[in-house]
Design a protein around this motif. Structure first.
Motif, short mmCIF file in Angstrom:
data_model
loop_
_atom_site.label_atom_id
_atom_site.label_comp_id
_atom_site.label_asym_id
_atom_site.label_seq_id
_atom_site.Cartn_x
_atom_site.Cartn_y
_atom_site.Cartn_z
N GLU A 135 33.21 10.16 49.77
CA GLU A 135 33.18 9.55 48.47
C GLU A 135 34.29 8.61 48.48
O GLU A 135 35.41 9.14 48.81
CB GLU A 135 33.04 10.36 47.26
CG GLU A 135 32.93 9.75 46.06
CD GLU A 135 33.03 10.59 44.82
OE1 GLU A 135 32.78 10.20 43.82
OE2 GLU A 135 33.19 11.74 44.90
N ILE A 136 34.25 7.47 47.90
CA ILE A 136 35.19 6.49 47.66
C ILE A 136 35.58 6.64 45.96
O ILE A 136 34.34 6.12 45.42
CB ILE A 136 34.97 5.09 48.12
CG1 ILE A 136 34.96 5.17 49.96
CG2 ILE A 136 36.07 4.25 47.74
CD1 ILE A 136 34.54 3.75 50.30
N VAL A 137 36.66 6.75 45.77
CA VAL A 137 37.09 6.59 44.09
C VAL A 137 37.61 5.50 44.05
O VAL A 137 38.60 4.99 44.51
CB VAL A 137 38.00 7.72 43.81
CG1 VAL A 137 38.28 7.73 42.36
CG2 VAL A 137 37.44 9.21 44.12
N SER A 138 36.99 4.62 43.20
CA SER A 138 37.43 3.33 42.96
C SER A 138 38.94 3.26 42.28
O SER A 138 39.13 4.04 41.45
CB SER A 138 36.46 2.43 42.24
OG SER A 138 36.17 2.94 40.78
N GLU A 139 39.63 2.05 42.50
CA GLU A 139 41.01 2.16 41.92
C GLU A 139 40.92 0.85 41.09
O GLU A 139 40.11 -0.22 41.29
CB GLU A 139 41.94 1.86 42.92
CG GLU A 139 42.37 2.92 43.92
CD GLU A 139 43.34 2.93 44.94
OE1 GLU A 139 44.60 2.22 44.48
OE2 GLU A 139 43.42 3.51 45.86
N PRO A 140 41.55 0.75 40.18
CA PRO A 140 41.74 -0.48 39.14
C PRO A 140 42.25 -1.56 40.05
O PRO A 140 42.98 -1.49 41.08
CB PRO A 140 42.95 -0.12 38.27
CG PRO A 140 43.19 1.43 38.21
CD PRO A 140 42.67 1.90 39.56
N ILE A 141 41.89 -2.73 39.64
CA ILE A 141 42.45 -4.18 40.24
C ILE A 141 43.85 -3.93 40.29
O ILE A 141 44.67 -4.01 39.54
CB ILE A 141 41.94 -5.34 39.67
CG1 ILE A 141 40.51 -5.38 39.54
CG2 ILE A 141 42.45 -6.78 40.16
CD1 ILE A 141 39.86 -5.67 40.89
N GLY A 142 44.40 -4.23 41.66
CA GLY A 142 45.85 -4.29 41.63
C GLY A 142 46.35 -2.87 42.25
O GLY A 142 47.58 -2.77 42.59
N GLY A 143 45.53 -1.93 42.57
CA GLY A 143 45.71 -0.55 43.01
C GLY A 143 46.26 0.31 41.99
O GLY A 143 46.31 0.16 40.68
N ALA A 144 46.17 1.73 42.60
CA ALA A 144 46.33 2.96 41.59
C ALA A 144 47.73 2.71 40.80
O ALA A 144 47.76 3.35 39.75
CB ALA A 144 46.29 4.12 42.27
N HIS A 145 48.62 2.25 41.35
CA HIS A 145 50.20 2.17 40.71
C HIS A 145 50.08 1.29 39.37
O HIS A 145 50.93 1.40 38.74
CB HIS A 145 51.11 1.66 41.84
CG HIS A 145 50.82 0.21 42.44
ND1 HIS A 145 49.93 0.22 43.49
CD2 HIS A 145 51.20 -0.89 42.07
CE1 HIS A 145 49.70 -1.23 43.88
NE2 HIS A 145 50.41 -1.74 43.02
N ARG A 146 48.97 0.38 39.18
CA ARG A 146 48.83 -0.56 38.38
C ARG A 146 48.17 0.33 36.90
O ARG A 146 48.50 -0.13 35.65
CB ARG A 146 48.39 -1.74 38.34
CG ARG A 146 48.93 -2.71 39.22
CD ARG A 146 48.48 -4.15 39.34
NE ARG A 146 49.27 -5.02 39.85
CZ ARG A 146 49.92 -6.04 39.12
NH1 ARG A 146 49.60 -5.90 38.01
NH2 ARG A 146 50.86 -6.97 39.81
N ALA A 147 47.59 1.42 37.02
CA ALA A 147 46.94 2.04 36.03
C ALA A 147 46.86 3.57 36.27
O ALA A 147 45.67 3.97 36.95
CB ALA A 147 45.69 1.34 35.75
N LYS A 148 47.83 4.18 36.19
CA LYS A 148 47.73 5.68 36.78
C LYS A 148 46.88 6.46 36.11
O LYS A 148 46.34 7.29 36.66
CB LYS A 148 49.26 6.15 36.82
CG LYS A 148 50.19 5.38 37.68
CD LYS A 148 51.63 6.15 37.82
CE LYS A 148 52.61 5.54 38.71
NZ LYS A 148 53.94 6.04 38.62
N GLU A 149 46.82 6.57 34.77
CA GLU A 149 46.06 7.25 33.98
C GLU A 149 44.51 7.09 34.25
O GLU A 149 43.79 7.95 34.59
CB GLU A 149 46.14 7.01 32.57
CG GLU A 149 47.67 7.55 32.07
CD GLU A 149 48.04 7.44 30.54
OE1 GLU A 149 46.97 6.93 29.76
OE2 GLU A 149 49.03 7.84 29.92
N ILE A 150 44.20 5.58 34.56
CA ILE A 150 42.95 5.39 34.76
C ILE A 150 42.35 6.06 36.27
O ILE A 150 41.32 6.76 36.30
CB ILE A 150 42.31 3.91 34.87
CG1 ILE A 150 42.56 3.37 33.45
CG2 ILE A 150 41.27 3.68 35.39
CD1 ILE A 150 42.66 2.18 33.38
N VAL A 151 43.09 5.87 37.05
CA VAL A 151 42.72 6.64 38.46
C VAL A 151 42.80 7.98 38.62
O VAL A 151 42.11 8.68 39.18
CB VAL A 151 43.83 5.88 39.58
CG1 VAL A 151 44.92 6.52 39.86
CG2 VAL A 151 42.97 5.63 40.93
#
Length: 318
Positions: free
Chosen positions: A263-279
């Motif tokens: 499985e691939i878990v999608s990241e927010p636009i700009g990468g996980a470091h831009r929205a840690k809580e979301i990822v």
């Protein structure tokens, strides 16, 4: 202050101008800059989207290594309650690169393993940059055996450049420790789930990622060797790391197509470091679904599923 990667320079320039205008606005300047701020921010957002929609394997490698990317402790803190870390391998010493313990994931008891790189100079040195020594993998085996005995699923957060290659680690049986940890993963009769949250490097990652369900964040990497080391071996030129990254098929998208991950878990636009809580939340949703699936199976079927899954890799496409 946000840290930008080299290929993000167009975004950095635009967001820098936005910040300058915001400072002007806060300073009470007479000029109305709100419209210009909105225009530039929209342009920056579009530039970021365009860049991340066409990342090369090497660029994904840089994103996976981003210093601000959420690490194992962020996922444990965001997903695991009542976490109790356990220390030591009962043979030599404690290894701070590999976190291990028990806690609750959305009400369910779980054993947790996580490779932690650290987020500043002090913590990176303490954690040995996420590169575990033999005692780290022997601690992982101890935790997995406890989990199996008490019928508790195992959850792993994978993020390492590889196992530590130092002389002391080799003297204490690094290869043997990795092999026994991998074997312990395969022998479990309880579900085990892993998420590659950054780098999944070589046997150091496989030792805790030989699981029923392997998920990868969208911009993480998983490989038998780092692109730099691969380039040094193939072409005797580490500067060809970009070529190695492309040819080694190290991205989540490549590995899902090859049947190596599930499985691939999608990241927010700009990468996980831009929205840690979301990822972190998205990773939690992936783990919850996997545990629900494998939790419904018998102990023997769980182990059989894992064994057959890994035997299929390299023999046939999914």
């Amino acid at each position: 202050m946000r840290s930008y990667l080299e290929f993000e320079k167009p975004v950095a320039d635009l967001e820098g101008k936005v910040q300058e205008l915001k400072i002007l606005a806060e300073g009470g300047e007479a000029v109305d800059v709100e419209d210009e701020i909105s225009r530039l921010q929209e342009k920056a957002d579009q530039a970021l989207t365009d860049i991340y929609e066409r990342l090369s394997p090497w660029q994904k490698t840089l994103v996976a290594r981003h210093p601000d990317r959420p690490h194992a402790l962020d996922y444990i803190g965001g997903l695991i309650t009542d976490f109790t870390p356990l220390a030591g391998d009962r043979k030599f010493s404690e290894d701070n690169a590999l976190i291990a313990g028990f806690g609750r994931f959305r009400g369910q008891s779980v054993a947790v393993l996580g490779q932690e790189k650290g987020n500043d100079t002090e913590s990176r040195l303490k954690r040995n940059f996420g590169m575990a020594r033999p005692e780290g993998y022997r601690k992982a085996v101890r935790i997995m055996e406890l989990a199996d005995r008490f019928d508790i699923p195992v959850l792993s957060f994978v993020d390492t450049a590889g196992a530590y290659p130092g002389i002391g680690a080799e003297e204490r049986g690094q290869a043997e420790a990795i092999a026994r940890s991998t074997s312990a993963c395969l022998d479990l009769q309880v579900p085990n789930v892993s998420v590659v949250i950054g780098e999944g490097g070589s046997g150091g990652a496989i030792a805790i990622a030989t699981t029923n369900h392997v998920a990868m964040l969208e911009h993480s990497i998983y490989s038998v060797i780092s692109p730099e080391a691969g380039a040094s071996i193939l072409w005797r030129d580490s500067t060809r790391a970009q070529d190695a990254a492309t040819n080694m098929k190290i991205t989540a998208q490549d590995l899902q197509e090859l049947g190596v991950i599930d499985e691939i878990v999608s990241e927010p636009i700009g990468g996980a470091h831009r929205a840690k809580e979301i990822v972190v939340d998205r990773a939690g949703q992936s783990v919850e679904a996997a545990l629900k699936t494998y939790g419904a199976m018998t102990r023997e079927d769980v182990r059989k599923h894992r064994k057959e899954k890994f035997l299929r890799i390299g023999r046939q496409l999914p």
